[in-house]
Design a protein around this motif. Sequence first.
Motif, PDB file in Angstrom:
ATOM      1  N   ALA A  91      -5.569  -1.052  -0.112  1.00 31.13           N
ATOM      2  CA  ALA A  91      -6.714  -0.147   0.026  1.00 31.13           C
ATOM      3  C   ALA A  91      -7.125   0.384  -1.345  1.00 31.13           C
ATOM      4  N   LYS A  92      -8.423   0.479  -1.561  1.00 35.49           N
ATOM      5  CA  LYS A  92      -8.927   1.016  -2.820  1.00 35.49           C
ATOM      6  C   LYS A  92      -8.563   2.493  -2.940  1.00 35.49           C
TER       7      LYS A  92
ATOM      8  N   GLY B 290      -8.680   6.279  -3.105  1.00 33.22           N
ATOM      9  CA  GLY B 290      -9.615   7.234  -2.521  1.00 33.22           C
ATOM     10  C   GLY B 290     -10.187   6.827  -1.193  1.00 33.22           C
ATOM     11  N   THR B 291      -9.743   5.687  -0.632  1.00 39.06           N
ATOM     12  CA  THR B 291     -10.228   5.251   0.671  1.00 39.06           C
ATOM     13  C   THR B 291      -9.083   5.313   1.681  1.00 39.06           C
ATOM     14  N   PRO B 292      -9.384   5.388   2.982  1.00 45.75           N
ATOM     15  CA  PRO B 292      -8.324   5.418   4.003  1.00 45.75           C
ATOM     16  C   PRO B 292      -7.461   4.161   3.920  1.00 45.75           C
TER      17      PRO B 292
ATOM     18  N   ASP C 110      -8.377   1.042   5.801  1.00 45.02           N
ATOM     19  CA  ASP C 110      -9.530   0.247   5.380  1.00 45.02           C
ATOM     20  C   ASP C 110      -9.121  -0.909   4.477  1.00 45.02           C
ATOM     21  N   GLY C 111      -7.862  -0.948   4.050  1.00 45.90           N
ATOM     22  CA  GLY C 111      -7.408  -2.048   3.215  1.00 45.90           C
ATOM     23  C   GLY C 111      -7.357  -3.347   3.997  1.00 45.90           C
TER      24      GLY C 111
ATOM     25  N   LYS D 138      -7.298  -7.284  -9.228  1.00 43.50           N
ATOM     26  CA  LYS D 138      -7.194  -5.887  -8.825  1.00 43.50           C
ATOM     27  C   LYS D 138      -6.709  -5.024  -9.999  1.00 43.50           C
TER      28      LYS D 138
ATOM     29  N   GLN E 183      -2.660  -0.816  -9.048  1.00 45.22           N
ATOM     30  CA  GLN E 183      -2.524  -1.302  -7.681  1.00 45.22           C
ATOM     31  C   GLN E 183      -1.568  -2.497  -7.632  1.00 45.22           C
TER      32      GLN E 183
END
Length: 215
Positions: free
Chosen positions: A89-90, A92-94, A97-98, A176, A180
């Motif tokens: 997941a990026k 700052g995102t939930p 959502d990855g 990436k 990460q």
Amino acid sequence: MFIQPWDAGLDAAEWQTWIAGGHDFGLLSVNGLPGRAPVAVPTHFTSDGPDLLVHLARPNPVWKAVENDPNVLFTVFGDYAFIPGPWRAKAGTPPADGVPTSYYTAVQFTCHAHIIDEPEAKAELLRRQLAHFQPDGDHAPVAVGRPPYGRMLPGIRGLRLEVTDVRAKFKYDDHKPVEQRTNVADRLTERGQGLDVPTARQQLRRLDRTGPWKP
């Protein structure tokens, strides 16, 4: 085999070192006879200079396919692991959502296959393979007409795969962010299932060489 720019081998030495590091089992793929499915044979192999050496049982259905079309593929793969979506997941995102993916190394050889049937040539092929797989020499001599291998030689055929092209893929999210990729390698090491640890090593090795991805 589809290869994104960031997954491509960095140089020939990279895949050669990977193969030499104990990756000596692969999949021989041959075009099928007209109207038949392709033939795929998992097998160990050894190298003889740029060529690959294989031996298989004489009843194997691969021989008719090779005789019909000697243009073959030989694929070696390893250091693979499933990467869960939350790990990718990026920032700052939930986490949910990855998007998950697979990491792996694959080296694909395009070859012209030459069948080896002459008894002494088959014996020499076996000697080369035993020198690789049993370097301590703890086996009987491989000689035509001498047991135990002499009586077995008629039951096998050899293949010299003349390599005409090599494509290497190291799929470890090189595009990436560094943080990460490091985090995923840590998670793989912590999970420690299957090939997680060698997969993490490959990711960190690539990270050390490439740093941030630059097109």
